[in-house]
Motif scaffolding. Sequence first.
Motif, PDB file in Angstrom:
ATOM      1  N   GLY A   1      23.587 108.606 123.187  1.00 45.00           N
ATOM      2  CA  GLY A   1      23.830 107.758 122.074  1.00 45.00           C
ATOM      3  C   GLY A   1      25.665 106.965 122.231  1.00 45.00           C
ATOM      4  N   THR A   2      25.450 106.978 123.582  1.00 48.51           N
ATOM      5  CA  THR A   2      26.919 106.135 124.158  1.00 48.51           C
ATOM      6  C   THR A   2      26.173 104.806 123.896  1.00 48.51           C
ATOM      7  N   GLY A   3      25.278 104.923 124.742  1.00 46.09           N
ATOM      8  CA  GLY A   3      24.687 103.289 124.786  1.00 46.09           C
ATOM      9  C   GLY A   3      24.126 102.956 126.382  1.00 46.09           C
TER      10      GLY A   3
ATOM     11  N   GLY B   1      20.368  98.849 131.234  1.00 48.42           N
ATOM     12  CA  GLY B   1      18.827  97.346 131.103  1.00 48.42           C
ATOM     13  C   GLY B   1      19.677  96.916 131.574  1.00 48.42           C
ATOM     14  N   LYS B   2      20.532  96.544 130.425  1.00 48.56           N
ATOM     15  CA  LYS B   2      22.034  95.429 130.302  1.00 48.56           C
ATOM     16  C   LYS B   2      22.478  95.223 132.039  1.00 48.56           C
ATOM     17  N   LEU B   3      22.907  96.001 132.576  1.00 49.43           N
ATOM     18  CA  LEU B   3      22.938  95.606 133.574  1.00 49.43           C
ATOM     19  C   LEU B   3      22.263  95.355 134.704  1.00 49.43           C
TER      20      LEU B   3
ATOM     21  N   LEU C   1      29.251  94.624 123.931  1.00 45.33           N
ATOM     22  CA  LEU C   1      29.132  93.881 123.114  1.00 45.33           C
ATOM     23  C   LEU C   1      28.467  93.389 122.229  1.00 45.33           C
ATOM     24  N   GLY C   2      27.129  94.114 122.602  1.00 43.28           N
ATOM     25  CA  GLY C   2      26.322  94.002 121.290  1.00 43.28           C
ATOM     26  C   GLY C   2      25.146  94.759 121.928  1.00 43.28           C
ATOM     27  N   GLU C   3      23.556  94.607 120.821  1.00 43.02           N
ATOM     28  CA  GLU C   3      22.631  95.859 121.215  1.00 43.02           C
ATOM     29  C   GLU C   3      21.805  94.601 122.438  1.00 43.02           C
TER      30      GLU C   3
HETATM   31  P1  GDP Z   1      22.365 106.318 125.878  1.00 43.97           P
HETATM   32  O1  GDP Z   1      21.461 107.578 124.567  1.00 43.97           O
HETATM   33  O2  GDP Z   1      23.267 106.985 125.698  1.00 43.97           O
HETATM   34  O3  GDP Z   1      21.403 105.939 125.954  1.00 43.97           O
HETATM   35  O4  GDP Z   1      21.573 105.079 123.900  1.00 43.97           O
HETATM   36  P2  GDP Z   1      21.274 104.074 124.091  1.00 43.97           P
HETATM   37  O5  GDP Z   1      21.545 103.343 124.994  1.00 43.97           O
HETATM   38  O6  GDP Z   1      19.340 105.108 123.562  1.00 43.97           O
HETATM   39  O7  GDP Z   1      22.542 103.447 122.803  1.00 43.97           O
HETATM   40  C1  GDP Z   1      22.469 104.064 121.552  1.00 43.97           C
HETATM   41  C2  GDP Z   1      21.936 102.965 120.580  1.00 43.97           C
HETATM   42  O8  GDP Z   1      23.596 102.530 120.388  1.00 43.97           O
HETATM   43  C3  GDP Z   1      21.405 101.775 120.041  1.00 43.97           C
HETATM   44  O9  GDP Z   1      21.554 101.557 119.435  1.00 43.97           O
HETATM   45  C4  GDP Z   1      22.049 100.821 121.201  1.00 43.97           C
HETATM   46  O10 GDP Z   1      21.700  99.911 120.416  1.00 43.97           O
HETATM   47  C5  GDP Z   1      22.935 100.577 120.381  1.00 43.97           C
HETATM   48  N1  GDP Z   1      24.025 100.149 121.720  1.00 43.97           N
HETATM   49  C6  GDP Z   1      24.020 100.471 122.597  1.00 43.97           C
HETATM   50  N2  GDP Z   1      25.254  99.507 123.439  1.00 43.97           N
HETATM   51  C7  GDP Z   1      25.888  98.426 122.369  1.00 43.97           C
HETATM   52  C8  GDP Z   1      26.804  97.554 122.220  1.00 43.97           C
HETATM   53  O11 GDP Z   1      27.838  96.964 123.202  1.00 43.97           O
HETATM   54  N3  GDP Z   1      27.338  97.511 121.105  1.00 43.97           N
HETATM   55  C9  GDP Z   1      26.256  97.928 119.544  1.00 43.97           C
HETATM   56  N4  GDP Z   1      27.130  97.480 118.776  1.00 43.97           N
HETATM   57  N5  GDP Z   1      25.539  98.466 119.953  1.00 43.97           N
HETATM   58  C10 GDP Z   1      24.747  99.082 121.056  1.00 43.97           C
END
Ligand code: GDP
Length: 302
Positions: free
Chosen positions: A112-114, A120-122, A281-283
């Motif tokens: 959930g941390t991203g 993907g972005k990288l 800085l975003g999705e």
């Molecule tokens: P993972 O479980 O760590 O792999 O996390 P995910 O990549 O699935 O990201 C969890 C949620 O955080 C998703 O809804 C992403 O779109 C969102 N997210 C990831 N990075 C960012 C960011 O830099 N900014 C914002 N606003 N949302 C982000």
Amino acid sequence: ISRLKARLAKSSNPFGKALFNILAKDQLAESDWEDVEDTLLLADVGAQASGELVEELRRDARIVGESDPAQVRTALRGKLLDLVGRDTDRSLNADRADANTPSVIIMVGVNGTGKTTTAGKLARLFVAGGKKVVLGAADTFRAAAADQLETWGARVGVPVVRSDKDGADPASVAFEAAQRAKDEQADVLIIDTAGRLQNKANLMDELGKIRRVTEKNLPVDEVLLVLDATTGQNGMAQAKVFAEAIGITGVVLTKLDGSARGGIVISVQRELGVPVKLVGLGEGPDDLAPFDPEGFVDGILA
Ligand code: GDP
């Protein structure tokens, strides 16, 4: 960079505004110093760093014999920059001279941390730089995680190595991904992992094994810890577990677009001794930027 600055300035506004109001006064009273410290705390600079910083500023102000807010502001900017590390090397170790050996980046962090998004972005960033990338979906715990990475792969035009079975051995996916990256003479392999913190021993086993098995094929160049900036100081406890489990070389601080709490950058670097290298800085696919200390500090003080 200027886009990053603008966005960071925007995201850090509550913090910057509070400091601005305090430092707009003619003279600083006792309670103003406390307010400066509280504001730094609220911005997640961390108790120890905030306390030390204000202590130093006060001492300097006493030596000069006055607390001119404009001077305090300049001094604060300098000290924050020192804390953040103005000259820290934040480059990604992903440019191997040997064309036959892809660089390997392992992404770790709590779910959930991203993590997947950042992988993907990288990938997108490397592709834009003319590099050939392979993604490995070593988060085999949830099929949805591999699906999500596949969506990113399709989006940025990068192959994704995954397992079809739920609960397959993540290390074997990492092994296959490294094999594939070698076969395809890729420049960079990015491996996504699972981040379940409930069972620390399992997590350590799993990450350790992913690393060892990957290293049978390729040396690991970077282990990037993905931290959600909105979790503030709680993120520090997580960070320490991962640092212990696999050893990290850098941090990606995500969700800075929605947070006024970028101060965790300072705690992360102080307590883990690794630099924040990138910020989310975003999705969207382009919402990843190198961490820029000057822009960051100016965002805080804006
Ligand atoms: P993972 O479980 O760590 O792999 O996390 P995910 O990549 O699935 O990201 C969890 C949620 O955080 C998703 O809804 C992403 O779109 C969102 N997210 C990831 N990075 C960012 C960011 O830099 N900014 C914002 N606003 N949302 C982000």
